[in-house]
Scaffold this motif. Structure first.
Motif, PDB file in Angstrom:
ATOM      1  N   ARG A  87     -83.796  12.422  -0.522  1.00  0.00           N
ATOM      2  CA  ARG A  87     -82.704  12.521   0.458  1.00  0.00           C
ATOM      3  C   ARG A  87     -83.247  12.905   1.839  1.00  0.00           C
ATOM      4  O   ARG A  87     -82.753  12.431   2.863  1.00  0.00           O
ATOM      5  CB  ARG A  87     -81.672  13.569   0.014  1.00  0.00           C
ATOM      6  CG  ARG A  87     -80.617  13.033  -0.946  1.00  0.00           C
ATOM      7  CD  ARG A  87     -79.487  14.029  -1.146  1.00  0.00           C
ATOM      8  NE  ARG A  87     -78.362  13.412  -1.834  1.00  0.00           N
ATOM      9  CZ  ARG A  87     -77.992  13.694  -3.083  1.00  0.00           C
ATOM     10  NH1 ARG A  87     -78.645  14.593  -3.804  1.00  0.00           N
ATOM     11  NH2 ARG A  87     -76.945  13.086  -3.615  1.00  0.00           N
ATOM     12  N   ALA A  88     -84.277  13.741   1.849  1.00  0.00           N
ATOM     13  CA  ALA A  88     -84.854  14.189   3.131  1.00  0.00           C
ATOM     14  C   ALA A  88     -85.497  13.017   3.884  1.00  0.00           C
ATOM     15  O   ALA A  88     -85.762  13.113   5.076  1.00  0.00           O
ATOM     16  CB  ALA A  88     -85.878  15.285   2.881  1.00  0.00           C
ATOM     17  N   ARG A  89     -85.772  11.937   3.173  1.00  0.00           N
ATOM     18  CA  ARG A  89     -86.440  10.788   3.806  1.00  0.00           C
ATOM     19  C   ARG A  89     -85.504   9.605   4.008  1.00  0.00           C
ATOM     20  O   ARG A  89     -85.929   8.528   4.440  1.00  0.00           O
ATOM     21  CB  ARG A  89     -87.645  10.361   2.956  1.00  0.00           C
ATOM     22  CG  ARG A  89     -88.779  11.369   3.019  1.00  0.00           C
ATOM     23  CD  ARG A  89     -89.732  11.220   1.870  1.00  0.00           C
ATOM     24  NE  ARG A  89     -90.844  12.165   1.932  1.00  0.00           N
ATOM     25  CZ  ARG A  89     -90.774  13.434   1.531  1.00  0.00           C
ATOM     26  NH1 ARG A  89     -89.646  13.928   1.038  1.00  0.00           N
ATOM     27  NH2 ARG A  89     -91.828  14.226   1.636  1.00  0.00           N
ATOM     28  N   ALA A  90     -84.231   9.793   3.696  1.00  0.00           N
ATOM     29  CA  ALA A  90     -83.252   8.701   3.818  1.00  0.00           C
ATOM     30  C   ALA A  90     -83.072   8.293   5.287  1.00  0.00           C
ATOM     31  O   ALA A  90     -83.155   9.124   6.189  1.00  0.00           O
ATOM     32  CB  ALA A  90     -81.922   9.149   3.227  1.00  0.00           C
ATOM     33  N   CYS A  91     -82.838   7.014   5.514  1.00  0.00           N
ATOM     34  CA  CYS A  91     -82.636   6.485   6.872  1.00  0.00           C
ATOM     35  C   CYS A  91     -81.291   5.754   6.932  1.00  0.00           C
ATOM     36  O   CYS A  91     -80.645   5.533   5.906  1.00  0.00           O
ATOM     37  CB  CYS A  91     -83.753   5.510   7.229  1.00  0.00           C
ATOM     38  SG  CYS A  91     -85.358   6.305   7.329  1.00  0.00           S
ATOM     39  N   GLU A  92     -80.953   5.340   8.135  1.00  0.00           N
ATOM     40  CA  GLU A  92     -79.685   4.617   8.312  1.00  0.00           C
ATOM     41  C   GLU A  92     -79.690   3.300   7.521  1.00  0.00           C
ATOM     42  O   GLU A  92     -80.731   2.629   7.432  1.00  0.00           O
ATOM     43  CB  GLU A  92     -79.506   4.315   9.799  1.00  0.00           C
ATOM     44  CG  GLU A  92     -78.192   3.625  10.092  1.00  0.00           C
ATOM     45  CD  GLU A  92     -78.048   3.289  11.569  1.00  0.00           C
ATOM     46  OE1 GLU A  92     -77.823   4.220  12.359  1.00  0.00           O
ATOM     47  OE2 GLU A  92     -78.172   2.095  11.907  1.00  0.00           O
ATOM     48  N   VAL A  93     -78.539   2.980   6.969  1.00  0.00           N
ATOM     49  CA  VAL A  93     -78.392   1.721   6.226  1.00  0.00           C
ATOM     50  C   VAL A  93     -77.171   0.995   6.782  1.00  0.00           C
ATOM     51  O   VAL A  93     -76.110   1.611   6.959  1.00  0.00           O
ATOM     52  CB  VAL A  93     -78.158   1.998   4.715  1.00  0.00           C
ATOM     53  CG1 VAL A  93     -77.745   0.730   3.987  1.00  0.00           C
ATOM     54  CG2 VAL A  93     -79.409   2.595   4.073  1.00  0.00           C
ATOM     55  N   GLU A  94     -77.338  -0.302   7.060  1.00  0.00           N
ATOM     56  CA  GLU A  94     -76.164  -1.064   7.510  1.00  0.00           C
ATOM     57  C   GLU A  94     -76.097  -2.390   6.757  1.00  0.00           C
ATOM     58  O   GLU A  94     -77.095  -3.106   6.660  1.00  0.00           O
ATOM     59  CB  GLU A  94     -76.229  -1.305   9.024  1.00  0.00           C
ATOM     60  CG  GLU A  94     -74.939  -1.962   9.511  1.00  0.00           C
ATOM     61  CD  GLU A  94     -74.742  -1.900  11.017  1.00  0.00           C
ATOM     62  OE1 GLU A  94     -75.728  -1.618  11.731  1.00  0.00           O
ATOM     63  OE2 GLU A  94     -73.611  -2.158  11.467  1.00  0.00           O
ATOM     64  N   ASP A  95     -74.929  -2.670   6.170  1.00  0.00           N
ATOM     65  CA  ASP A  95     -74.704  -3.951   5.510  1.00  0.00           C
ATOM     66  C   ASP A  95     -73.419  -4.519   6.109  1.00  0.00           C
ATOM     67  O   ASP A  95     -72.310  -4.162   5.696  1.00  0.00           O
ATOM     68  CB  ASP A  95     -74.583  -3.742   3.989  1.00  0.00           C
ATOM     69  CG  ASP A  95     -74.388  -5.052   3.231  1.00  0.00           C
ATOM     70  OD1 ASP A  95     -73.960  -6.051   3.862  1.00  0.00           O
ATOM     71  OD2 ASP A  95     -74.660  -5.065   2.022  1.00  0.00           O
ATOM     72  N   LYS A  96     -73.608  -5.377   7.131  1.00  0.00           N
ATOM     73  CA  LYS A  96     -72.450  -5.856   7.902  1.00  0.00           C
ATOM     74  C   LYS A  96     -71.514  -6.656   7.011  1.00  0.00           C
ATOM     75  O   LYS A  96     -70.285  -6.542   7.125  1.00  0.00           O
ATOM     76  CB  LYS A  96     -72.925  -6.695   9.088  1.00  0.00           C
ATOM     77  CG  LYS A  96     -73.481  -5.824  10.205  1.00  0.00           C
ATOM     78  CD  LYS A  96     -73.577  -6.585  11.527  1.00  0.00           C
ATOM     79  CE  LYS A  96     -73.976  -5.636  12.647  1.00  0.00           C
ATOM     80  NZ  LYS A  96     -75.210  -6.030  13.318  1.00  0.00           N
ATOM     81  N   GLU A  97     -72.102  -7.475   6.122  1.00  0.00           N
ATOM     82  CA  GLU A  97     -71.305  -8.331   5.244  1.00  0.00           C
ATOM     83  C   GLU A  97     -70.288  -7.524   4.435  1.00  0.00           C
ATOM     84  O   GLU A  97     -69.135  -7.898   4.295  1.00  0.00           O
ATOM     85  CB  GLU A  97     -72.243  -9.040   4.271  1.00  0.00           C
ATOM     86  CG  GLU A  97     -71.993 -10.528   4.156  1.00  0.00           C
ATOM     87  CD  GLU A  97     -73.106 -11.175   3.358  1.00  0.00           C
ATOM     88  OE1 GLU A  97     -73.055 -11.071   2.123  1.00  0.00           O
ATOM     89  OE2 GLU A  97     -74.026 -11.728   3.999  1.00  0.00           O
ATOM     90  N   LEU A 143     -82.650   2.236  -1.920  1.00  0.00           N
ATOM     91  CA  LEU A 143     -81.217   2.426  -1.623  1.00  0.00           C
ATOM     92  C   LEU A 143     -81.039   3.121  -0.273  1.00  0.00           C
ATOM     93  O   LEU A 143     -80.151   2.778   0.506  1.00  0.00           O
ATOM     94  CB  LEU A 143     -80.572   3.289  -2.734  1.00  0.00           C
ATOM     95  CG  LEU A 143     -79.088   3.579  -2.568  1.00  0.00           C
ATOM     96  CD1 LEU A 143     -78.265   2.373  -3.032  1.00  0.00           C
ATOM     97  CD2 LEU A 143     -78.663   4.815  -3.379  1.00  0.00           C
ATOM     98  N   MET A 144     -81.917   4.105  -0.024  1.00  0.00           N
ATOM     99  CA  MET A 144     -81.764   4.949   1.169  1.00  0.00           C
ATOM    100  C   MET A 144     -82.601   4.452   2.335  1.00  0.00           C
ATOM    101  O   MET A 144     -82.718   5.161   3.343  1.00  0.00           O
ATOM    102  CB  MET A 144     -82.169   6.391   0.822  1.00  0.00           C
ATOM    103  CG  MET A 144     -81.286   6.999  -0.244  1.00  0.00           C
ATOM    104  SD  MET A 144     -81.830   8.666  -0.605  1.00  0.00           S
ATOM    105  CE  MET A 144     -80.566   9.203  -1.745  1.00  0.00           C
ATOM    106  N   ASN A 145     -83.219   3.285   2.161  1.00  0.00           N
ATOM    107  CA  ASN A 145     -83.993   2.688   3.247  1.00  0.00           C
ATOM    108  C   ASN A 145     -85.112   3.620   3.733  1.00  0.00           C
ATOM    109  O   ASN A 145     -85.403   3.682   4.934  1.00  0.00           O
ATOM    110  CB  ASN A 145     -83.038   2.319   4.399  1.00  0.00           C
ATOM    111  CG  ASN A 145     -83.632   1.317   5.346  1.00  0.00           C
ATOM    112  OD1 ASN A 145     -84.603   0.638   5.005  1.00  0.00           O
ATOM    113  ND2 ASN A 145     -83.082   1.223   6.551  1.00  0.00           N
ATOM    114  N   ALA A 146     -85.694   4.368   2.793  1.00  0.00           N
ATOM    115  CA  ALA A 146     -86.801   5.273   3.154  1.00  0.00           C
ATOM    116  C   ALA A 146     -88.008   4.418   3.527  1.00  0.00           C
ATOM    117  O   ALA A 146     -88.235   3.358   2.952  1.00  0.00           O
ATOM    118  CB  ALA A 146     -87.137   6.188   1.980  1.00  0.00           C
TER     119      ALA A 146
END
Ligand code: ADE
Length: 445
Positions: A87-97, A143-146
């Motif tokens: 969790r400490a390494r999670a980054c922004e995630v965007e799924d426009k669809e 999942l978290m885009n690390a």
């Protein structure tokens, strides 16, 4: 009306691994830092693997996990450490669809669902927690885009189960023990990939699927506290062996590889016996085989040149001793290694050696008469064909291995054999049909 919500999921598949230079003993129990480096071969995930689906949704109200279909608690320290670190390494995630946007800071509040499935018995002593924690960390990282690479992820998986760090790569893998107190340099690196030495055939004799009596954690702790041999091994023996093993792997030098693998397995079990109270990881079955085959040792040693079958039927200990007495005469075709359990892992130089090994193993450990050969020898059982064995009648007609005097046939001592080979590291499964969680509810399918 309830607000329409979303579920984002990732599914990954991760292999298990078997150490050829063993990890035994921690210098830090919480961070899971070892007292020596170790080296493993990753097993083909087509035959032995963990599949894990991880999901996140604003509709989840707590972290939950299902292992092999049964809900288990995530409150244990090992799971908590992995979840906190990733969790400490999670980054922004965007799924426009799908209209999903998760900001970096949102990950602290969002809950996770995890479903994991091992395609082999969890209690069979086949390093299921290694594949399991590697898969959990790898899937969560995606999942978290690390942004961490697999070595960096291995240092997180290590905090779930030490040997899990080696399952983040295919081929041959080294777990560097590291020196830092915070464990940041205790991680896995790939030595060579699975194509480098792809003629090797790995046969696992699964002896029993009973839960082992001494857990590795307790056993290691007792060994660190009481075994002088462990201190000697960690300081004097393993550092040299690691260098020799790296050379053997790089040069595909099977003689050296087998000698080192067998010697290290034997020393690991010697450390277990040197522990107070002593640890016996071989159950009655293996001991019986070791006894049966002690006569083979004599034959092996007197015969001089260890060749394809001067072995094995778990005479494996004996062979190791012979091998080390006659290092210059190596024509070895098979290496053996036993982990903290009774199963034998046999590594054959090539298919020809594996076919001969299979004949000898099936002579010594035939299936029960009504068994289906295809469920007794699983994985890549095309080795059976190479060995000229098509059905149970062929097994019954096998000649006794010439190397073993008065060879006995022990029906029922082996539950089954798995034939496999060095395999690849973790992979993402993009096909939604392979997910273990329902795409709308995030609950097990
Ligand atoms: N322990 C055994 N199997 C496991 C898995 N698949 N995931 C996490 N921990 C495990």
């Amino acid at each position: 009306m309830a607000e329409k919500t979303w579920v984002r999921m990732v599914t990954a598949q991760t292999p298990t691994n078997i150490a050829v230079i063993k990890y035994w003993g921690k210098r830090d129990e919480t961070l899971i830092l070892p007292v020596n480096d170790s080296i493993s071969v990753t097993l083909d995930p087509a035959h032995l693997c963990t599949t894990t689906t991880v999901a996140v949704s604003p509709s989840f109200d707590q972290d939950r996990m299902w292992l092999n279909g049964k809900e288990i608690s995530l409150s244990g320290g090992r799971y908590q450490n992995c979840l906190r670190e990733i969790r400490a390494r999670a980054c922004e995630v965007e799924d426009k669809e799908k209209g999903i946007k998760i900001a970096k800071k949102d990950w602290e509040k969002l809950h996770l669902h995890v479903a994991s499935y091992n395609n082999f018995p969890t209690a069979a002593g086949l390093a299921s927690s290694a594949a399991g924690f590697a898969c959990l960390v790898f899937a969560l990282a995606k999942l978290m885009n690390a942004k961490e690479d697999n070595s960096e992820l291995s240092a997180i998986a290590r905090q779930g189960s030490g040997s899990a760090c080696r399952s983040l790569f295919g081929g041959f893998v080294k777990w560097i023990m590291g020196k830092a107190e915070d464990g940041s340099d205790s991680l896995a690196v790939q030595l060579v990939d699975e194509k480098h030495w792809d003629e090797l055939v790995i046969i696992i004799a699964v002896v029993s699927s009973r839960q082992k009596e001494t857990s590795s954690t307790t056993g290691m702790r007792d060994s660190v506290e009481t075994s002088l041999l462990l201190q000697h091994r960690a300081k004097e023996v393993v550092p040299k062996r690691i260098k020799q093993m790296e050379e053997a792997i790089k040069n595909r030098d099977f003689g050296s590889f087998a000698q080192l693998t067998c010697a290290d397995s034997n020393q690991f079990h010697a450390v277990c016996l040197d522990t107070s109270p002593p640890i016996f990881y071989m159950n009655d079955t293996s001991h019986r085989q070791v006894k049966i085959i002690s006569c083979v040792e004599k034959w092996n040693c007197s015969a001089g040149t260890p060749q394809v079958g001067l072995f094995v039927c778990f005479s494996l200990f004996c062979l190791g001793q012979c091998a080390s007495h006659s290092r210059s005469l190596t024509l070895k075709q098979v290496a053996y290694t036993f982990d903290a359990g009774p199963n034998a892992v046999l590594i054959a130089h090539n298919r020809k050696a594996a076919a001969q090994l299979m004949q000898k193993l099936l002579f010594c450990f035939p299936p029960s008469s009504d068994a289906d050969l295809n469920s007794y020898v699983i994985g890549d059982n095309s080795i059976l064909k190479d060995a000229g064995i098509e059905d149970i009648k062929d097994v019954e007609a096998l000649p006794p291995p010439p190397e073993i005097k008065d060879a006995q046939r022990c029906k029922g001592d082996v539950s089954y054999f798995i034939c496999t080979k060095p395999g690849r590291g973790p992979a993402l499964l993009s096909d939604e049909s392979q997910a273990l969680l329902h795409p709308e509810t995030g609950l097990p399918k």
